[in-house]
Scaffold this motif. Sequence first.
Motif, PDB file in Angstrom:
ATOM      1  N   LEU A  94       0.846  -1.186   0.000  1.00 24.26           N
ATOM      2  CA  LEU A  94       0.000   0.000   0.000  1.00 24.26           C
ATOM      3  C   LEU A  94       0.884   1.238   0.000  1.00 24.26           C
ATOM      4  CD1 LEU A  94      -2.703  -1.092   2.584  1.00 24.26           C
ATOM      5  CD2 LEU A  94      -2.922  -1.015   0.109  1.00 24.26           C
ATOM      6  N   ARG A  95       0.517   2.216  -0.815  1.00 22.23           N
ATOM      7  CA  ARG A  95       1.278   3.462  -0.903  1.00 22.23           C
ATOM      8  C   ARG A  95       0.328   4.606  -1.219  1.00 22.23           C
ATOM      9  NH1 ARG A  95       5.665   3.779  -3.930  1.00 22.23           N
ATOM     10  NH2 ARG A  95       6.151   1.603  -3.871  1.00 22.23           N
ATOM     11  N   TRP A  96       0.793   5.819  -0.976  1.00 25.05           N
ATOM     12  CA  TRP A  96       0.040   7.033  -1.276  1.00 25.05           C
ATOM     13  C   TRP A  96       0.625   7.704  -2.506  1.00 25.05           C
ATOM     14  CZ3 TRP A  96      -4.379   8.150   1.149  1.00 25.05           C
ATOM     15  CH2 TRP A  96      -4.624   7.526   2.371  1.00 25.05           C
ATOM     16  N   GLN A  97      -0.260   8.283  -3.341  1.00 27.23           N
ATOM     17  CA  GLN A  97       0.172   9.037  -4.510  1.00 27.23           C
ATOM     18  C   GLN A  97      -0.796  10.184  -4.748  1.00 27.23           C
ATOM     19  OE1 GLN A  97       2.893   8.862  -6.776  1.00 27.23           O
ATOM     20  NE2 GLN A  97       1.955  10.831  -7.248  1.00 27.23           N
ATOM     21  N   GLN A  98      -0.260  11.365  -4.862  1.00 25.14           N
ATOM     22  CA  GLN A  98      -1.089  12.517  -5.197  1.00 25.14           C
ATOM     23  C   GLN A  98      -1.540  12.405  -6.658  1.00 25.14           C
ATOM     24  OE1 GLN A  98      -0.303  16.460  -3.501  1.00 25.14           O
ATOM     25  NE2 GLN A  98       0.263  17.013  -5.586  1.00 25.14           N
ATOM     26  N   ALA A 133      -1.832  18.407  -1.742  1.00 24.00           N
ATOM     27  CA  ALA A 133      -3.239  18.023  -1.844  1.00 24.00           C
ATOM     28  C   ALA A 133      -3.706  17.340  -0.559  1.00 24.00           C
ATOM     29  CB  ALA A 133      -3.456  17.091  -3.036  1.00 24.00           C
ATOM     30  N   GLY A 134      -4.970  17.491  -0.268  1.00 23.84           N
ATOM     31  CA  GLY A 134      -5.550  16.847   0.903  1.00 23.84           C
ATOM     32  C   GLY A 134      -5.729  15.354   0.697  1.00 23.84           C
ATOM     33  N   THR A 135      -5.864  14.648   1.791  1.00 20.51           N
ATOM     34  CA  THR A 135      -6.057  13.203   1.764  1.00 20.51           C
ATOM     35  C   THR A 135      -7.436  12.843   1.229  1.00 20.51           C
ATOM     36  OG1 THR A 135      -4.603  12.941   3.667  1.00 20.51           O
ATOM     37  CG2 THR A 135      -6.146  11.147   3.253  1.00 20.51           C
ATOM     38  N   CYS A 136      -7.496  11.797   0.433  1.00 22.24           N
ATOM     39  CA  CYS A 136      -8.787  11.209   0.040  1.00 22.24           C
ATOM     40  C   CYS A 136      -9.246  10.364   1.237  1.00 22.24           C
ATOM     41  CB  CYS A 136      -8.625  10.337  -1.204  1.00 22.24           C
ATOM     42  SG  CYS A 136     -10.111   9.382  -1.587  1.00 22.24           S
ATOM     43  N   TRP A 137     -10.288  10.812   1.902  1.00 23.57           N
ATOM     44  CA  TRP A 137     -10.720  10.135   3.127  1.00 23.57           C
ATOM     45  C   TRP A 137     -11.345   8.781   2.844  1.00 23.57           C
ATOM     46  CZ3 TRP A 137      -8.019  11.671   6.810  1.00 23.57           C
ATOM     47  CH2 TRP A 137      -7.630  12.997   6.912  1.00 23.57           C
ATOM     48  N   ASP A 138     -11.851   8.564   1.629  1.00 23.19           N
ATOM     49  CA  ASP A 138     -12.360   7.228   1.278  1.00 23.19           C
ATOM     50  C   ASP A 138     -11.196   6.238   1.164  1.00 23.19           C
ATOM     51  OD1 ASP A 138     -14.997   8.118   1.279  1.00 23.19           O
ATOM     52  OD2 ASP A 138     -14.967   8.579  -0.862  1.00 23.19           O
ATOM     53  N   CYS A 139     -10.089   6.666   0.550  1.00 24.41           N
ATOM     54  CA  CYS A 139      -8.883   5.817   0.505  1.00 24.41           C
ATOM     55  C   CYS A 139      -8.362   5.552   1.914  1.00 24.41           C
ATOM     56  CB  CYS A 139      -7.790   6.485  -0.327  1.00 24.41           C
ATOM     57  SG  CYS A 139      -8.005   6.392  -2.114  1.00 24.41           S
ATOM     58  N   ASP A 140      -8.341   6.596   2.738  1.00 21.55           N
ATOM     59  CA  ASP A 140      -7.874   6.468   4.115  1.00 21.55           C
ATOM     60  C   ASP A 140      -8.694   5.421   4.874  1.00 21.55           C
ATOM     61  OD1 ASP A 140      -6.163   7.811   6.365  1.00 21.55           O
ATOM     62  OD2 ASP A 140      -8.208   7.704   7.169  1.00 21.55           O
ATOM     63  N   ALA A 141     -10.001   5.446   4.690  1.00 22.71           N
ATOM     64  CA  ALA A 141     -10.870   4.489   5.394  1.00 22.71           C
ATOM     65  C   ALA A 141     -10.582   3.055   4.956  1.00 22.71           C
ATOM     66  CB  ALA A 141     -12.337   4.843   5.143  1.00 22.71           C
ATOM     67  N   TRP A 188      -7.735   1.917   3.655  1.00 27.04           N
ATOM     68  CA  TRP A 188      -6.391   1.588   4.164  1.00 27.04           C
ATOM     69  C   TRP A 188      -6.471   1.169   5.627  1.00 27.04           C
ATOM     70  CZ3 TRP A 188      -1.390   3.538   1.954  1.00 27.04           C
ATOM     71  CH2 TRP A 188      -0.311   3.202   2.743  1.00 27.04           C
ATOM     72  N   ARG A 189      -7.140   1.995   6.433  1.00 30.92           N
ATOM     73  CA  ARG A 189      -7.235   1.706   7.859  1.00 30.92           C
ATOM     74  C   ARG A 189      -7.923   0.367   8.115  1.00 30.92           C
ATOM     75  NH1 ARG A 189      -6.228   5.833  11.347  1.00 30.92           N
ATOM     76  NH2 ARG A 189      -5.538   7.738  10.326  1.00 30.92           N
ATOM     77  N   LYS A 190      -8.964   0.075   7.357  1.00 33.91           N
ATOM     78  CA  LYS A 190      -9.667  -1.197   7.531  1.00 33.91           C
ATOM     79  C   LYS A 190      -8.734  -2.363   7.210  1.00 33.91           C
ATOM     80  CE  LYS A 190     -13.890  -3.611   6.416  1.00 33.91           C
ATOM     81  NZ  LYS A 190     -15.200  -3.532   5.781  1.00 33.91           N
ATOM     82  N   ARG A 191      -7.978  -2.281   6.115  1.00 32.90           N
ATOM     83  CA  ARG A 191      -7.052  -3.349   5.717  1.00 32.90           C
ATOM     84  C   ARG A 191      -5.946  -3.574   6.742  1.00 32.90           C
ATOM     85  NH1 ARG A 191      -5.699  -3.079  -0.737  1.00 32.90           N
ATOM     86  NH2 ARG A 191      -7.852  -3.283  -1.447  1.00 32.90           N
ATOM     87  N   GLU A 192      -5.496  -2.486   7.376  1.00 34.76           N
ATOM     88  CA  GLU A 192      -4.382  -2.566   8.323  1.00 34.76           C
ATOM     89  C   GLU A 192      -4.844  -2.652   9.783  1.00 34.76           C
ATOM     90  OE1 GLU A 192      -1.074  -2.763   7.423  1.00 34.76           O
ATOM     91  OE2 GLU A 192      -1.842  -2.919   5.378  1.00 34.76           O
ATOM     92  N   ASN A 193      -6.150  -2.749  10.000  1.00 37.43           N
ATOM     93  CA  ASN A 193      -6.721  -2.803  11.356  1.00 37.43           C
ATOM     94  C   ASN A 193      -6.308  -1.604  12.201  1.00 37.43           C
ATOM     95  OD1 ASN A 193      -8.130  -5.288  11.038  1.00 37.43           O
ATOM     96  ND2 ASN A 193      -6.159  -6.333  11.169  1.00 37.43           N
ATOM     97  N   ILE A 194      -6.364  -0.423  11.594  1.00 41.00           N
ATOM     98  CA  ILE A 194      -6.062   0.835  12.277  1.00 41.00           C
ATOM     99  C   ILE A 194      -7.392   1.510  12.556  1.00 41.00           C
ATOM    100  CG2 ILE A 194      -4.945   3.083  12.077  1.00 41.00           C
ATOM    101  CD1 ILE A 194      -3.030   1.743  10.030  1.00 41.00           C
ATOM    102  N   PRO A 195      -7.625   2.011  13.766  1.00 41.19           N
ATOM    103  CA  PRO A 195      -8.898   2.659  14.065  1.00 41.19           C
ATOM    104  C   PRO A 195      -9.185   3.836  13.116  1.00 41.19           C
ATOM    105  CG  PRO A 195      -7.634   2.326  16.072  1.00 41.19           C
ATOM    106  CD  PRO A 195      -6.727   1.983  14.928  1.00 41.19           C
ATOM    107  N   GLN A 196     -10.459   3.998  12.787  1.00 44.68           N
ATOM    108  CA  GLN A 196     -10.901   5.113  11.949  1.00 44.68           C
ATOM    109  C   GLN A 196     -10.841   6.398  12.738  1.00 44.68           C
ATOM    110  OE1 GLN A 196     -11.848   4.759   8.644  1.00 44.68           O
ATOM    111  NE2 GLN A 196     -11.266   2.622   8.843  1.00 44.68           N
ATOM    112  N   PHE A 197     -10.650   7.541  12.006  1.00 48.01           N
ATOM    113  CA  PHE A 197     -10.764   8.845  12.638  1.00 48.01           C
ATOM    114  C   PHE A 197     -12.219   9.076  13.018  1.00 48.01           C
ATOM    115  CE2 PHE A 197      -6.877  10.183  10.228  1.00 48.01           C
ATOM    116  CZ  PHE A 197      -6.128  10.486  11.331  1.00 48.01           C
TER     117      PHE A 197
END
Length: 71
Positions: A2-6, A50-58, A60-69
């Motif tokens: 998983l990686r981030w790209q603007q 650029a700001g974060t795409c919050w749908d991508c963030d959600a 990512w967090r689900k896949r990595e078992n990281i709590p949602q904001f």
Amino acid sequence: MLRWQQAEGKRHALNAKLAPRPGDSFRALCGEEVFVEREDVVALGGQWLAGTCWDCDAVWRKRENIPQFTS
């Protein structure tokens, strides 16, 4: 990997071994097909503003078992 790209005005997440290059498009974790331009690539003089795409963030967090904001 998983990686981030603007791309297209947001920082999107994708599952790829290599970062996309200018002129490439990719399907982000949010489901959008986005296009990378030269100014999206920091190594080529672009800015990471650029700001974060919050749908991508959600996704990512689900896949990595990281709590949602939460607000």
